[in-house]
Design a protein around this motif. Structure first.
Motif, PDB file in Angstrom:
ATOM      1  N   SER A 135       2.004  18.601  25.289  1.00 53.37           N
ATOM      2  CA  SER A 135       1.510  19.974  25.186  1.00 53.37           C
ATOM      3  C   SER A 135       0.207  20.088  25.965  1.00 53.37           C
ATOM      4  N   SER A 136       0.050  21.180  26.684  1.00 50.95           N
ATOM      5  CA  SER A 136      -1.202  21.418  27.395  1.00 50.95           C
ATOM      6  C   SER A 136      -2.052  22.327  26.515  1.00 50.95           C
ATOM      7  N   ALA A 137      -2.983  21.707  25.795  1.00 49.58           N
ATOM      8  CA  ALA A 137      -3.697  22.420  24.723  1.00 49.58           C
ATOM      9  C   ALA A 137      -4.841  23.276  25.268  1.00 49.58           C
ATOM     10  N   ASP A 138      -4.479  24.187  26.162  1.00 51.49           N
ATOM     11  CA  ASP A 138      -5.466  25.104  26.753  1.00 51.49           C
ATOM     12  C   ASP A 138      -4.977  26.538  26.595  1.00 51.49           C
ATOM     13  N   PHE A 139      -4.182  26.781  25.573  1.00 52.54           N
ATOM     14  CA  PHE A 139      -3.416  28.021  25.526  1.00 52.54           C
ATOM     15  C   PHE A 139      -3.395  28.594  24.111  1.00 52.54           C
ATOM     16  N   ALA A 140      -4.593  28.835  23.570  1.00 55.56           N
ATOM     17  CA  ALA A 140      -4.681  29.403  22.224  1.00 55.56           C
ATOM     18  C   ALA A 140      -4.051  30.791  22.211  1.00 55.56           C
ATOM     19  N   PHE A 186      -1.316  29.287  20.959  1.00 53.45           N
ATOM     20  CA  PHE A 186      -0.080  28.501  20.930  1.00 53.45           C
ATOM     21  C   PHE A 186      -0.351  27.001  20.858  1.00 53.45           C
ATOM     22  N   GLU A 187      -1.373  26.540  21.623  1.00 51.41           N
ATOM     23  CA  GLU A 187      -1.793  25.141  21.546  1.00 51.41           C
ATOM     24  C   GLU A 187      -3.228  25.052  22.050  1.00 51.41           C
ATOM     25  N   TYR A 188      -4.077  24.446  21.254  1.00 46.12           N
ATOM     26  CA  TYR A 188      -5.489  24.332  21.612  1.00 46.12           C
ATOM     27  C   TYR A 188      -6.146  23.229  20.803  1.00 46.12           C
ATOM     28  N   ALA A 217       6.166  21.250  24.106  1.00 45.96           N
ATOM     29  CA  ALA A 217       5.847  22.426  23.292  1.00 45.96           C
ATOM     30  C   ALA A 217       4.569  22.983  23.889  1.00 45.96           C
ATOM     31  N   SER A 218       4.695  23.984  24.748  1.00 44.45           N
ATOM     32  CA  SER A 218       3.522  24.390  25.517  1.00 44.45           C
ATOM     33  C   SER A 218       3.596  25.831  26.004  1.00 44.45           C
ATOM     34  N   GLY A 219       4.085  26.697  25.141  1.00 46.41           N
ATOM     35  CA  GLY A 219       4.205  28.099  25.550  1.00 46.41           C
ATOM     36  C   GLY A 219       5.100  28.241  26.768  1.00 46.41           C
ATOM     37  N   LEU A 220       6.069  27.352  26.870  1.00 48.12           N
ATOM     38  CA  LEU A 220       6.892  27.268  28.075  1.00 48.12           C
ATOM     39  C   LEU A 220       7.968  28.356  28.073  1.00 48.12           C
ATOM     40  N   THR A 221       7.891  29.231  29.059  1.00 48.49           N
ATOM     41  CA  THR A 221       8.872  30.307  29.182  1.00 48.49           C
ATOM     42  C   THR A 221      10.201  29.750  29.671  1.00 48.49           C
ATOM     43  N   ILE A 222      11.266  30.227  29.052  1.00 46.40           N
ATOM     44  CA  ILE A 222      12.609  29.832  29.481  1.00 46.40           C
ATOM     45  C   ILE A 222      12.920  30.567  30.788  1.00 46.40           C
ATOM     46  N   GLU A 226      15.148  28.712  36.702  1.00 43.68           N
ATOM     47  CA  GLU A 226      14.710  27.617  37.558  1.00 43.68           C
ATOM     48  C   GLU A 226      14.441  26.349  36.735  1.00 43.68           C
ATOM     49  N   ARG A 227      13.747  26.502  35.627  1.00 38.69           N
ATOM     50  CA  ARG A 227      13.443  25.357  34.765  1.00 38.69           C
ATOM     51  C   ARG A 227      14.705  24.835  34.088  1.00 38.69           C
ATOM     52  N   GLN A 228      15.635  25.748  33.786  1.00 34.14           N
ATOM     53  CA  GLN A 228      16.883  25.331  33.138  1.00 34.14           C
ATOM     54  C   GLN A 228      17.716  24.413  34.020  1.00 34.14           C
ATOM     55  N   VAL A 264      -4.774  33.195  38.074  1.00 33.75           N
ATOM     56  CA  VAL A 264      -3.646  32.777  37.229  1.00 33.75           C
ATOM     57  C   VAL A 264      -3.792  31.287  36.920  1.00 33.75           C
ATOM     58  N   GLN A 265      -3.008  30.819  35.950  1.00 29.89           N
ATOM     59  CA  GLN A 265      -2.875  29.376  35.763  1.00 29.89           C
ATOM     60  C   GLN A 265      -1.742  28.923  36.687  1.00 29.89           C
ATOM     61  N   VAL A 266      -2.006  27.860  37.428  1.00 30.07           N
ATOM     62  CA  VAL A 266      -1.074  27.412  38.468  1.00 30.07           C
ATOM     63  C   VAL A 266       0.324  27.124  37.889  1.00 30.07           C
ATOM     64  N   ASN A 267       1.331  27.544  38.641  1.00 28.01           N
ATOM     65  CA  ASN A 267       2.729  27.258  38.279  1.00 28.01           C
ATOM     66  C   ASN A 267       3.194  27.817  36.939  1.00 28.01           C
ATOM     67  N   THR A 268       2.505  28.825  36.464  1.00 23.87           N
ATOM     68  CA  THR A 268       2.985  29.522  35.267  1.00 23.87           C
ATOM     69  C   THR A 268       3.844  30.695  35.707  1.00 23.87           C
ATOM     70  N   THR A 269       4.475  31.335  34.748  1.00 23.25           N
ATOM     71  CA  THR A 269       5.235  32.533  35.091  1.00 23.25           C
ATOM     72  C   THR A 269       4.293  33.641  35.573  1.00 23.25           C
ATOM     73  N   GLY A 270       3.027  33.609  35.129  1.00 25.21           N
ATOM     74  CA  GLY A 270       2.039  34.563  35.636  1.00 25.21           C
ATOM     75  C   GLY A 270       1.802  34.358  37.124  1.00 25.21           C
ATOM     76  N   ILE A 285      -1.526  36.861  32.738  1.00 27.18           N
ATOM     77  CA  ILE A 285      -1.319  35.801  31.739  1.00 27.18           C
ATOM     78  C   ILE A 285      -0.454  36.300  30.588  1.00 27.18           C
ATOM     79  N   ASP A 286      -0.017  35.378  29.753  1.00 30.35           N
ATOM     80  CA  ASP A 286       0.841  35.708  28.606  1.00 30.35           C
ATOM     81  C   ASP A 286       0.092  36.578  27.593  1.00 30.35           C
ATOM     82  N   LEU A 287       0.804  37.553  27.055  1.00 28.95           N
ATOM     83  CA  LEU A 287       0.227  38.521  26.117  1.00 28.95           C
ATOM     84  C   LEU A 287      -0.516  37.864  24.946  1.00 28.95           C
TER      85      LEU A 287
END
Ligand code: ARG
Length: 258
Positions: A38-43, A45-47, A97-102, A105-107, A145-151, A192-194
């Motif tokens: 988990s990338s815990a930089d995403f309160a 969801f993970e922090y 577990a990292s707020g990962l959007t489905i 491409e990832r699938q 943006v955060q690199v390589n995110t859906t944002g 970024i994510d809502l």
């Protein structure tokens, strides 16, 4: 006597053949414990809790509850966001577990569990800046943006495919750095994510505001290696029972209640 031996031999061969045919088709055995990346930089969801240093967040509590439900130990590793999927594929952990959007491409490279929460991308601007209210208004502006995110993906699409002349996309390794860049005036907007935007508004009231409504619909899923089909099924089953037992709602309230 000879006949009996021959018969025994045949039985042994038949059993061997059956075992060999059936075994490789059986699912891969469950791992001893669930190791979570988990990338815990995403309160929220993970922090990392600033005071206790504990790993917290909706995704992590949900994974811990899943572990309890399955009677499996859960170990959480705080890892860098960029490269989180390669880290899964190379075996550093067995669940993301990292707020990962489905996404489709990832699938192609990982399996996702059933979605466990909805999300969407929003535009965040400095408080009082009413010049941006929709993606089209990002023309002529710099975006963080955060690199390589859906944002990142969405902002890039706007710029390269939708003809919205964003001046520059600044890509950060950590989500909070994108907000800092906005506060410091390096960019005019963050995509970024809502849920993360909402948490940021709570943490630093009066600094930022949301520009318009979420402009994508996304779902988060936990990601596993394609070969880990048995663990995938177990986690999906655990999600169903945690919802029916009310544990899911409890965790949701903990992070999204008022
Ligand atoms: N939902 C977005 C995505 O999947 C952002 C996730 C970022 N997660 C994190 N822990 N920083 O691309």
């Amino acid at each position: 006597m000879k006949k009996k031996l021959l018969f025994t031999g045949l039985v042994v061969v038949a059993v061997l053949v059956i075992v060999l045919l059936v075994l490789p088709r059986g699912q891969k055995a469950l791992p001893e414990k669930i190791v979570v990346g988990s990338s815990a930089d995403f309160a929220p969801f993970e922090y990392v809790d600033e005071i206790t240093g504990e790993l917290k967040g909706f995704d992590l509590d949900l994974m811990r509850a899943i572990g309890e439900e399955l009677g499996m130990e859960v170990e959480i590793k705080n890892v860098a966001w960029d490269g989180i999927i390669p880290g899964l594929l190379s075996g550093n952990y067995n669940v993301i577990a990292s707020g990962l959007t489905i996404t489709e491409e990832r699938q192609e490279v990982v399996n996702f569990t059933d979605p466990y929460i909805n999300a969407g991308q929003v535009i965040v601007v400095r408080a009082g800046d009413d010049s941006i209210t929709s993606p089209a208004d990002l023309a002529g502006k710099k975006v963080a943006v955060q690199v390589n995110t859906t944002g990142d993906l969405k902002a890039t699409e706007m710029m390269e495919e939708e003809g919205i002349a964003i001046t520059e996309i600044r890509r950060f390794n950590n989500a909070p750095d994108a907000f800092l860049e906005l506060m410091n005036g390096g960019v005019e907007a963050v995509v970024i994510d809502l849920g993360v935007a909402g948490e940021q508004f709570k943490a630093t009231p009066g600094i930022y505001q949301m520009a318009g409504e979420p402009f994508t619909v996304e779902e988060y899923g936990f990601a596993l290696r394609k070969s880990d089909t048995e663990l995938l099924e177990k986690i999906n089953a655990a999600l169903v029972s945690l919802r029916s037992k009310g544990v899911y709602d409890e965790i949701y309230e903990r992070y999204f209640g008022n």
